[in-house]
Design a protein around this motif. Sequence first.
Motif, PDB file in Angstrom:
ATOM      1  N   LEU A   8      47.734  26.184  52.824  1.00 27.82           N
ATOM      2  CA  LEU A   8      48.658  25.263  52.727  1.00 27.82           C
ATOM      3  C   LEU A   8      48.620  24.412  51.483  1.00 27.82           C
ATOM      4  CD1 LEU A   8      48.485  23.691  56.512  1.00 27.82           C
ATOM      5  CD2 LEU A   8      49.999  25.317  55.807  1.00 27.82           C
ATOM      6  N   ALA A   9      47.567  24.730  50.577  1.00 26.65           N
ATOM      7  CA  ALA A   9      47.056  23.778  49.589  1.00 26.65           C
ATOM      8  C   ALA A   9      48.177  23.938  48.314  1.00 26.65           C
ATOM      9  CB  ALA A   9      45.437  24.080  48.968  1.00 26.65           C
ATOM     10  N   THR A  10      48.546  22.954  47.794  1.00 27.62           N
ATOM     11  CA  THR A  10      49.228  22.835  46.548  1.00 27.62           C
ATOM     12  C   THR A  10      48.190  23.026  45.462  1.00 27.62           C
ATOM     13  OG1 THR A  10      51.076  21.371  47.300  1.00 27.62           O
ATOM     14  CG2 THR A  10      50.792  21.598  44.833  1.00 27.62           C
ATOM     15  N   ILE A  11      47.034  22.644  45.617  1.00 25.03           N
ATOM     16  CA  ILE A  11      45.777  22.732  44.681  1.00 25.03           C
ATOM     17  C   ILE A  11      44.769  22.408  45.377  1.00 25.03           C
ATOM     18  CG2 ILE A  11      46.139  20.334  43.925  1.00 25.03           C
ATOM     19  CD1 ILE A  11      45.028  21.418  41.072  1.00 25.03           C
ATOM     20  N   ILE A  12      43.891  23.397  45.506  1.00 26.15           N
ATOM     21  CA  ILE A  12      42.346  23.400  45.859  1.00 26.15           C
ATOM     22  C   ILE A  12      41.295  22.799  44.867  1.00 26.15           C
ATOM     23  CG2 ILE A  12      41.703  25.714  45.738  1.00 26.15           C
ATOM     24  CD1 ILE A  12      40.339  25.319  48.531  1.00 26.15           C
ATOM     25  N   THR A  13      40.526  21.966  45.108  1.00 27.59           N
ATOM     26  CA  THR A  13      39.709  21.303  44.191  1.00 27.59           C
ATOM     27  C   THR A  13      38.007  21.336  44.471  1.00 27.59           C
ATOM     28  OG1 THR A  13      39.828  19.124  45.009  1.00 27.59           O
ATOM     29  CG2 THR A  13      41.478  19.715  43.375  1.00 27.59           C
ATOM     30  N   PRO A  14      37.519  22.467  44.436  1.00 23.04           N
ATOM     31  CA  PRO A  14      36.289  22.577  44.937  1.00 23.04           C
ATOM     32  C   PRO A  14      35.142  22.181  44.046  1.00 23.04           C
ATOM     33  CG  PRO A  14      37.103  24.669  44.319  1.00 23.04           C
ATOM     34  CD  PRO A  14      38.081  23.735  44.448  1.00 23.04           C
ATOM     35  N   ASN A  15      33.928  21.395  44.177  1.00 21.49           N
ATOM     36  CA  ASN A  15      33.126  21.477  43.234  1.00 21.49           C
ATOM     37  C   ASN A  15      32.428  22.716  43.108  1.00 21.49           C
ATOM     38  OD1 ASN A  15      30.955  21.827  45.167  1.00 21.49           O
ATOM     39  ND2 ASN A  15      30.978  19.536  45.798  1.00 21.49           N
ATOM     40  N   PHE A  16      31.330  22.831  42.347  1.00 24.23           N
ATOM     41  CA  PHE A  16      30.675  23.920  41.767  1.00 24.23           C
ATOM     42  C   PHE A  16      30.112  24.827  43.088  1.00 24.23           C
ATOM     43  CE2 PHE A  16      26.924  26.618  40.186  1.00 24.23           C
ATOM     44  CZ  PHE A  16      27.757  27.301  39.225  1.00 24.23           C
ATOM     45  N   PHE A  17      29.313  23.931  44.030  1.00 17.18           N
ATOM     46  CA  PHE A  17      28.571  24.605  45.084  1.00 17.18           C
ATOM     47  C   PHE A  17      29.850  25.120  46.157  1.00 17.18           C
ATOM     48  CE2 PHE A  17      25.182  21.608  43.600  1.00 17.18           C
ATOM     49  CZ  PHE A  17      24.363  22.617  43.167  1.00 17.18           C
ATOM     50  N   GLU A  18      30.911  24.392  46.177  1.00 19.18           N
ATOM     51  CA  GLU A  18      31.811  24.863  47.408  1.00 19.18           C
ATOM     52  C   GLU A  18      32.530  25.825  46.672  1.00 19.18           C
ATOM     53  OE1 GLU A  18      32.545  20.130  48.899  1.00 19.18           O
ATOM     54  OE2 GLU A  18      33.957  20.982  46.993  1.00 19.18           O
ATOM     55  N   ALA A  19      32.653  25.963  45.370  1.00 14.33           N
ATOM     56  CA  ALA A  19      33.529  27.229  44.963  1.00 14.33           C
ATOM     57  C   ALA A  19      32.554  28.530  45.067  1.00 14.33           C
ATOM     58  CB  ALA A  19      33.782  27.221  43.251  1.00 14.33           C
ATOM     59  N   GLN A  20      31.141  28.429  44.731  1.00  9.58           N
ATOM     60  CA  GLN A  20      30.438  29.547  45.223  1.00  9.58           C
ATOM     61  C   GLN A  20      30.426  29.716  46.389  1.00  9.58           C
ATOM     62  OE1 GLN A  20      26.555  27.669  43.853  1.00  9.58           O
ATOM     63  NE2 GLN A  20      26.344  29.153  42.111  1.00  9.58           N
ATOM     64  N   LYS A  21      30.733  29.079  47.398  1.00  3.93           N
ATOM     65  CA  LYS A  21      30.525  29.279  48.782  1.00  3.93           C
ATOM     66  C   LYS A  21      31.692  30.065  49.243  1.00  3.93           C
ATOM     67  CE  LYS A  21      30.121  28.872  53.616  1.00  3.93           C
ATOM     68  NZ  LYS A  21      29.092  29.550  54.189  1.00  3.93           N
ATOM     69  N   LEU A  22      32.992  29.400  48.733  1.00  2.00           N
ATOM     70  CA  LEU A  22      34.268  30.087  49.136  1.00  2.00           C
ATOM     71  C   LEU A  22      34.418  31.472  48.359  1.00  2.00           C
ATOM     72  CD1 LEU A  22      36.407  26.672  48.181  1.00  2.00           C
ATOM     73  CD2 LEU A  22      36.412  27.922  50.414  1.00  2.00           C
ATOM     74  N   THR A  23      33.904  31.780  47.300  1.00  2.00           N
ATOM     75  CA  THR A  23      34.097  32.979  46.521  1.00  2.00           C
ATOM     76  C   THR A  23      32.992  34.006  46.921  1.00  2.00           C
ATOM     77  OG1 THR A  23      33.241  32.112  44.565  1.00  2.00           O
ATOM     78  CG2 THR A  23      35.655  31.796  44.715  1.00  2.00           C
ATOM     79  N   GLY A  24      31.888  33.560  47.043  1.00  2.00           N
ATOM     80  CA  GLY A  24      30.913  34.276  47.156  1.00  2.00           C
ATOM     81  C   GLY A  24      30.359  34.837  46.042  1.00  2.00           C
ATOM     82  N   LEU A  25      30.692  34.002  44.884  1.00  2.00           N
ATOM     83  CA  LEU A  25      30.160  34.290  43.561  1.00  2.00           C
ATOM     84  C   LEU A  25      29.236  33.450  43.166  1.00  2.00           C
ATOM     85  CD1 LEU A  25      33.555  35.338  41.802  1.00  2.00           C
ATOM     86  CD2 LEU A  25      31.858  36.878  42.849  1.00  2.00           C
ATOM     87  N   GLU A  26      28.219  33.842  41.925  1.00  2.10           N
ATOM     88  CA  GLU A  26      27.295  32.970  41.602  1.00  2.10           C
ATOM     89  C   GLU A  26      27.940  31.914  40.324  1.00  2.10           C
ATOM     90  OE1 GLU A  26      23.592  34.620  40.031  1.00  2.10           O
ATOM     91  OE2 GLU A  26      23.786  36.047  41.472  1.00  2.10           O
ATOM     92  N   LEU A  27      29.039  32.173  40.033  1.00  2.00           N
ATOM     93  CA  LEU A  27      29.919  31.487  38.850  1.00  2.00           C
ATOM     94  C   LEU A  27      28.819  31.306  37.692  1.00  2.00           C
ATOM     95  CD1 LEU A  27      31.506  29.065  41.457  1.00  2.00           C
ATOM     96  CD2 LEU A  27      32.584  31.324  40.371  1.00  2.00           C
ATOM     97  N   LYS A  28      28.129  32.217  37.337  1.00  2.00           N
ATOM     98  CA  LYS A  28      27.181  32.021  36.351  1.00  2.00           C
ATOM     99  C   LYS A  28      27.748  32.007  34.869  1.00  2.00           C
ATOM    100  CE  LYS A  28      25.567  37.001  36.258  1.00  2.00           C
ATOM    101  NZ  LYS A  28      26.861  37.221  37.297  1.00  2.00           N
ATOM    102  N   ASN A  29      29.013  32.450  34.704  1.00  2.00           N
ATOM    103  CA  ASN A  29      29.472  32.407  33.335  1.00  2.00           C
ATOM    104  C   ASN A  29      31.154  32.116  33.477  1.00  2.00           C
ATOM    105  OD1 ASN A  29      30.790  34.778  34.026  1.00  2.00           O
ATOM    106  ND2 ASN A  29      28.720  35.827  33.613  1.00  2.00           N
ATOM    107  N   GLU A  30      31.864  32.091  32.549  1.00  2.00           N
ATOM    108  CA  GLU A  30      33.160  31.783  32.483  1.00  2.00           C
ATOM    109  C   GLU A  30      34.136  32.819  33.216  1.00  2.00           C
ATOM    110  OE1 GLU A  30      34.833  30.630  28.445  1.00  2.00           O
ATOM    111  OE2 GLU A  30      33.731  28.905  28.823  1.00  2.00           O
ATOM    112  N   SER A  31      33.664  34.198  32.810  1.00  2.00           N
ATOM    113  CA  SER A  31      34.370  35.296  33.460  1.00  2.00           C
ATOM    114  C   SER A  31      34.334  35.170  34.827  1.00  2.00           C
ATOM    115  CB  SER A  31      33.927  36.600  32.979  1.00  2.00           C
ATOM    116  OG  SER A  31      34.542  37.625  33.493  1.00  2.00           O
ATOM    117  N   GLU A  32      33.170  34.807  35.462  1.00  2.00           N
ATOM    118  CA  GLU A  32      32.962  34.826  36.952  1.00  2.00           C
ATOM    119  C   GLU A  32      33.773  33.589  37.524  1.00  2.00           C
ATOM    120  OE1 GLU A  32      29.313  34.663  38.951  1.00  2.00           O
ATOM    121  OE2 GLU A  32      29.132  37.082  38.912  1.00  2.00           O
TER     122      GLU A  32
END
Length: 272
Positions: free
Chosen positions: A134-158
């Motif tokens: 339903l989201a027009t935009i979702i705004t996760p913090n860094f830890f939430e984005a890790q949880k939502l995606t399962g990625l470490e987000l260790k670099n710009e590509s990730e």
Amino acid sequence: MSNEHIEALTIAGHDSDGSAGMPADLHAFYARGVYGMGLLTAAVAGNSQGIFAQQLMPLDFIQKQFDVLNDDFKIKAVKTGMLANKDIIDVVAKNLKHYQMQNIVLDPVIITKHGATLLADDAYQAFLKKLVPLATIITPNFFEAQKLTGLELKNESEIKQGAKMLQKMGAKNVLIKGSHHNDRQPEVKDYLLLDDGSDEWLTKPYFKTDRVNGTGDTLSAVIAAELAKGNNVKTAVKIAKDFTYEALSHPINVGAKYGPINHLAAQEEMKQ
């Protein structure tokens, strides 16, 4: 200039110290010239040193708030915050769809800025299936984005990969907020991915302060306020980023420990 006719809604918990949750959202709405309403999901007994108790609102009370607000107001944007459990998520999602509410800014209150988990697993699954689409935009913090995606987000590509994953989950636009837990880092970078496929890095200098409560709430609330005023997502996010930085970088001495950011300074610095 009067913007009294522009109305936005926050669906959130009330923090008794005024630093975060619904109070921060309403501060932000007011500072951006939008009339703010608050649909209460919970009440939190806390101060600058911690949270000591919380009380969830009954589901029928949450439902009644939806009914009476939509019966009387023309709500142009919605920002969500603390939803606490699966049952509350269910009733919120049902009403967002039933009342065809627009410009939904989904601030996932899943994991704190310090990495503490806030949602049980069944509530998290309900969040993914019922609210993210339903989201027009979702705004996760860094830890939430890790949880939502399962990625470490260790670099710009990730981080870019993670934002695309969130779009595939249903969110039209994605803002992944950068990590800001290293006192030696020179800047904080947020990543914005828009529904047309364009993207942008938004960068501000790192500002060291313990007056940080309500930072994420304020950013998302300003986005909602600007969408309610008719701005596009990219413009709304840039205004929100600037506003939040001004509020963060003009600390006020309120509370003994982790105090609030300064909405009044931001309002002064960013005249509408």
